[in-house]
Design a protein around this motif. Structure first.
Motif, PDB file in Angstrom:
ATOM      1  N   UNK A 108      41.022  48.563   8.409  1.00 45.99           N
ATOM      2  CA  UNK A 108      40.438  48.882   9.761  1.00 45.99           C
ATOM      3  C   UNK A 108      39.401  47.890  10.053  1.00 45.99           C
ATOM      4  N   UNK A 109      39.373  47.840  11.334  1.00 46.58           N
ATOM      5  CA  UNK A 109      37.946  46.987  11.966  1.00 46.58           C
ATOM      6  C   UNK A 109      37.355  47.735  13.022  1.00 46.58           C
ATOM      7  N   UNK A 110      36.159  47.349  13.325  1.00 44.13           N
ATOM      8  CA  UNK A 110      35.238  47.727  14.474  1.00 44.13           C
ATOM      9  C   UNK A 110      34.105  46.981  15.064  1.00 44.13           C
ATOM     10  N   UNK A 111      33.945  47.305  16.114  1.00 45.29           N
ATOM     11  CA  UNK A 111      32.703  46.514  16.875  1.00 45.29           C
ATOM     12  C   UNK A 111      31.291  46.887  16.114  1.00 45.29           C
ATOM     13  N   UNK A 112      30.742  46.128  15.461  1.00 43.18           N
ATOM     14  CA  UNK A 112      29.400  46.466  14.720  1.00 43.18           C
ATOM     15  C   UNK A 112      28.216  46.380  15.682  1.00 43.18           C
ATOM     16  N   UNK A 113      28.377  47.067  16.996  1.00 42.75           N
ATOM     17  CA  UNK A 113      27.240  46.991  17.956  1.00 42.75           C
ATOM     18  C   UNK A 113      26.907  48.449  18.246  1.00 42.75           C
ATOM     19  N   UNK A 114      25.475  48.590  18.384  1.00 48.79           N
ATOM     20  CA  UNK A 114      24.845  49.858  18.561  1.00 48.79           C
ATOM     21  C   UNK A 114      24.320  50.194  20.031  1.00 48.79           C
ATOM     22  N   UNK A 115      24.764  49.196  20.847  1.00 47.74           N
ATOM     23  CA  UNK A 115      24.550  49.463  22.347  1.00 47.74           C
ATOM     24  C   UNK A 115      25.719  49.874  23.057  1.00 47.74           C
ATOM     25  N   UNK A 116      26.813  49.618  22.662  1.00 50.14           N
ATOM     26  CA  UNK A 116      28.122  50.180  23.149  1.00 50.14           C
ATOM     27  C   UNK A 116      29.103  51.003  22.273  1.00 50.14           C
ATOM     28  N   UNK A 117      28.426  51.822  21.634  1.00 47.47           N
ATOM     29  CA  UNK A 117      29.410  52.285  20.284  1.00 47.47           C
ATOM     30  C   UNK A 117      28.994  53.566  20.037  1.00 47.47           C
ATOM     31  N   UNK A 177      29.494  55.184  17.108  1.00 43.83           N
ATOM     32  CA  UNK A 177      29.623  55.458  15.766  1.00 43.83           C
ATOM     33  C   UNK A 177      28.504  54.615  14.974  1.00 43.83           C
ATOM     34  N   UNK A 178      27.913  54.950  14.071  1.00 44.90           N
ATOM     35  CA  UNK A 178      27.230  54.058  13.180  1.00 44.90           C
ATOM     36  C   UNK A 178      27.718  53.740  12.036  1.00 44.90           C
ATOM     37  N   UNK A 179      27.087  52.628  11.395  1.00 41.66           N
ATOM     38  CA  UNK A 179      27.643  52.212  10.008  1.00 41.66           C
ATOM     39  C   UNK A 179      27.891  53.122   9.044  1.00 41.66           C
ATOM     40  N   UNK A 180      27.119  54.037   9.168  1.00 39.98           N
ATOM     41  CA  UNK A 180      27.182  55.146   8.205  1.00 39.98           C
ATOM     42  C   UNK A 180      28.592  56.023   8.290  1.00 39.98           C
ATOM     43  N   UNK A 181      28.836  56.181   9.691  1.00 36.15           N
ATOM     44  CA  UNK A 181      29.989  56.830  10.164  1.00 36.15           C
ATOM     45  C   UNK A 181      31.385  55.905   9.624  1.00 36.15           C
ATOM     46  N   UNK A 182      31.218  54.422  10.035  1.00 38.80           N
ATOM     47  CA  UNK A 182      32.313  53.609   9.919  1.00 38.80           C
ATOM     48  C   UNK A 182      32.708  53.371   8.398  1.00 38.80           C
ATOM     49  N   UNK A 183      31.761  53.104   7.789  1.00 41.52           N
ATOM     50  CA  UNK A 183      32.002  52.719   6.276  1.00 41.52           C
ATOM     51  C   UNK A 183      31.627  53.826   5.189  1.00 41.52           C
ATOM     52  N   UNK A 184      30.571  54.582   5.511  1.00 42.74           N
ATOM     53  CA  UNK A 184      30.159  55.739   4.525  1.00 42.74           C
ATOM     54  C   UNK A 184      31.588  56.806   4.859  1.00 42.74           C
ATOM     55  N   UNK A 185      32.058  56.981   6.130  1.00 41.37           N
ATOM     56  CA  UNK A 185      32.889  57.869   6.484  1.00 41.37           C
ATOM     57  C   UNK A 185      34.093  57.559   5.812  1.00 41.37           C
ATOM     58  N   UNK A 206      32.759  36.090  26.116  1.00 47.57           N
ATOM     59  CA  UNK A 206      31.287  36.116  26.779  1.00 47.57           C
ATOM     60  C   UNK A 206      30.609  37.360  26.352  1.00 47.57           C
ATOM     61  N   UNK A 207      30.812  37.795  25.130  1.00 40.94           N
ATOM     62  CA  UNK A 207      30.085  39.076  24.623  1.00 40.94           C
ATOM     63  C   UNK A 207      29.176  38.649  23.539  1.00 40.94           C
ATOM     64  N   UNK A 208      28.244  39.530  22.746  1.00 46.87           N
ATOM     65  CA  UNK A 208      27.593  39.298  21.933  1.00 46.87           C
ATOM     66  C   UNK A 208      27.958  40.238  20.776  1.00 46.87           C
ATOM     67  N   UNK A 209      29.159  40.797  20.767  1.00 47.00           N
ATOM     68  CA  UNK A 209      29.516  41.643  19.779  1.00 47.00           C
ATOM     69  C   UNK A 209      29.845  41.304  18.540  1.00 47.00           C
ATOM     70  N   UNK A 210      29.279  41.782  17.577  1.00 45.39           N
ATOM     71  CA  UNK A 210      29.712  41.474  16.149  1.00 45.39           C
ATOM     72  C   UNK A 210      30.975  42.391  15.729  1.00 45.39           C
ATOM     73  N   UNK A 211      31.651  42.008  14.837  1.00 46.49           N
ATOM     74  CA  UNK A 211      32.619  42.705  14.433  1.00 46.49           C
ATOM     75  C   UNK A 211      32.791  42.735  12.924  1.00 46.49           C
ATOM     76  N   UNK A 212      33.622  43.693  12.153  1.00 45.93           N
ATOM     77  CA  UNK A 212      33.797  43.794  11.021  1.00 45.93           C
ATOM     78  C   UNK A 212      35.133  44.228  10.353  1.00 45.93           C
TER      79      UNK A 212
END
Length: 204
Positions: A153-162, A164-172, A192-198
């Protein structure tokens, strides 16, 4: 329901191009490189050494390169997506190259079509940013995986355009019953974005 406009935009962050002849030939021999995030390859040890006849669900990734690589390596691949045209392209590629790829058009918030304990692996790249609640999907993925099956599974680790939270995405994932034993981060400097992914590897 899921926002298909966001899906189209988000899919640009993943590889969505045809295989080269060399990549296809190498995959036939079990050698391939696949991305869950924009730039980093998934570690080789996240996959079984031999994927022949492994049942793999590619969740919301129609038309993408990893589908063809996994099928070329011998896996039995099911592609589940809302994009009719991309699914047709996958069907065409499978027919032309004698690959075991089946397609199902549907919404990832409803996986009832799939049986319990059916898949050996689920591959789900960057498909959660437009889903109000990811936990039910994690639970369904856990249900349809075999014991010992892998959820990549992968996700955008950005709280501005997201949504879900990390608690949702990992804890879930752990709440759904998964054991996470692989993790890495990535970024994208080409869009041309500043997104981080995991990306995570979880085991049922």
């Amino acid at each position: 329901m899921i926002n298909n406009d966001i899906i189209k935009q988000n899919n640009l962050a993943c590889e969505n191009i045809l295989l080269t002849k060399e990549e296809f030939t190498n995959a036939r021999s079990g050698v391939f490189n696949i991305k869950l995030t924009p730039t980093k390859y998934v570690p080789n040890d996240w996959f079984e050494k031999n994927l022949k006849n492994h049942k793999i669900l590619c969740l919301y990734s129609g038309g993408q390169k990893h589908i063809h690589l996994l099928a070329a390596s011998g896996a039995i691949v099911t592609v589940y997506d809302t994009n009719h045209n991309q699914l047709k392209e996958d069907e065409k590629f499978a027919k032309e190259n004698n690959l075991m790829i089946s397609t199902v058009e549907g919404d990832m918030t409803n996986l009832e079509i799939f049986k319990d304990n059916f898949f050996d692996m689920i591959f789900c790249p960057l498909s959660d940013a437009y889903i109000p609640d990811i936990l039910p999907i994690f639970k369904e993925c856990h249900r349809i995986l075999k014991s010992g099956g892998k959820f990549l599974f992968s996700s955008i680790n950005s709280f501005t355009k997201h949504n879900q939270t990390l608690e949702d995405l990992i804890g879930g994932q752990t709440l759904a019953g998964f054991h996470i034993n692989g993790f890495y981060e990535d970024s994208n400097n080409t869009c041309h974005d500043n997104f981080k992914y995991f990306a995570t590897k979880a085991i049922k």
